[in-house]
Design a protein around this motif. Structure first.
Motif, PDB file in Angstrom:
ATOM      1  N   ILE A   1      -1.201   7.213   2.212  1.00 56.56           N
ATOM      2  CA  ILE A   1      -0.843   6.086   3.077  1.00 56.56           C
ATOM      3  C   ILE A   1       0.243   6.516   4.059  1.00 56.56           C
ATOM      4  O   ILE A   1       0.171   6.213   5.256  1.00 56.56           O
ATOM      5  CB  ILE A   1      -0.398   4.859   2.248  1.00 56.56           C
ATOM      6  CG1 ILE A   1      -1.515   4.393   1.306  1.00 56.56           C
ATOM      7  CG2 ILE A   1       0.082   3.730   3.163  1.00 56.56           C
ATOM      8  CD1 ILE A   1      -2.793   3.936   1.984  1.00 56.56           C
TER       9      ILE A   1
ATOM     10  N   ALA B   1       0.834  -1.201   0.000  1.00 53.91           N
ATOM     11  CA  ALA B   1       0.000   0.000   0.000  1.00 53.91           C
ATOM     12  C   ALA B   1       0.870   1.252   0.000  1.00 53.91           C
ATOM     13  O   ALA B   1       0.629   2.190  -0.764  1.00 53.91           O
ATOM     14  CB  ALA B   1      -0.934  -0.005   1.204  1.00 53.91           C
TER      15      ALA B   1
ATOM     16  N   CYS C   1       1.167   3.701  -3.357  1.00 59.45           N
ATOM     17  CA  CYS C   1       0.753   5.080  -3.142  1.00 59.45           C
ATOM     18  C   CYS C   1       1.905   6.029  -3.471  1.00 59.45           C
ATOM     19  O   CYS C   1       1.721   7.044  -4.145  1.00 59.45           O
ATOM     20  CB  CYS C   1       0.292   5.278  -1.705  1.00 59.45           C
ATOM     21  SG  CYS C   1      -0.379   6.909  -1.373  1.00 59.45           S
TER      22      CYS C   1
END
Length: 151
Positions: free
Chosen positions: A128, A52, A56
């Motif tokens: 994130i 993630a 991102c």
């Protein structure tokens, strides 16, 4: 405007079991990694958090470069996470992003310098990274080069 994301999970037992998750285009098996005493099937929370943060970061960097009209020949990323285990307590300590950015040929030193600044700024601009702020140290170590100028 809110964007809603949903995930469905299925778990087959205790700590050392396996399960599945599905969310949009993501569909995979899950378990605790072998290195942490689990079965090592599919992916795990540590890899998913790193994934993630990395996706991102690279998407944020690509968008910033595009908005700044900086030509990119290639953009690759190597990201590393450190998880500390003390007294059987697992703590996600840090994530380091190491982008390798090759600018299109013919760009000057000013473009290279701006791309480097954006590579650092993308780390703090990513949603994130902002979500992890105060809990996980996230940093960037970019390498920026300029490709060969084509005739």
């Amino acid at each position: 405007m809110n964007h809603i994301f949903r995930l469905q999970a299925d778990w087959n037992g205790g700590r050392n079991s396996t399960g599945t998750i599905e969310s949009g285009q993501l569909k995979t098996e899950i378990s605790i990694p072998e290195s942490m005493g689990g079965p090592g099937v599919g992916t795990n929370p540590d890899e998913m958090l790193l994934g993630a943060a990395a996706t991102c970061y690279i998407i944020t960097l690509a968008a910033m470069l595009e908005r700044s009209s900086i030509g990119v020949e290639s953009l690759t990323l190597d990201s590393e996470a450190v998880v500390d285990v003390t007294n059987n307590i697992f703590t996600y300590k840090s994530i380091t992003h190491r982008p390798l950015l090759v600018l299109t040929g013919g760009q000057d030193e000013e473009a290279r310098t701006k791309a480097e600044k954006l590579a650092y700024k993308a780390e703090s601009s990513c949603m994130i990274t902002r979500a992890l702020q105060g809990n996980v140290e996230v940093s960037a170590e970019p390498t920026i080069t300029v490709g060969e100028k084509t005739p």
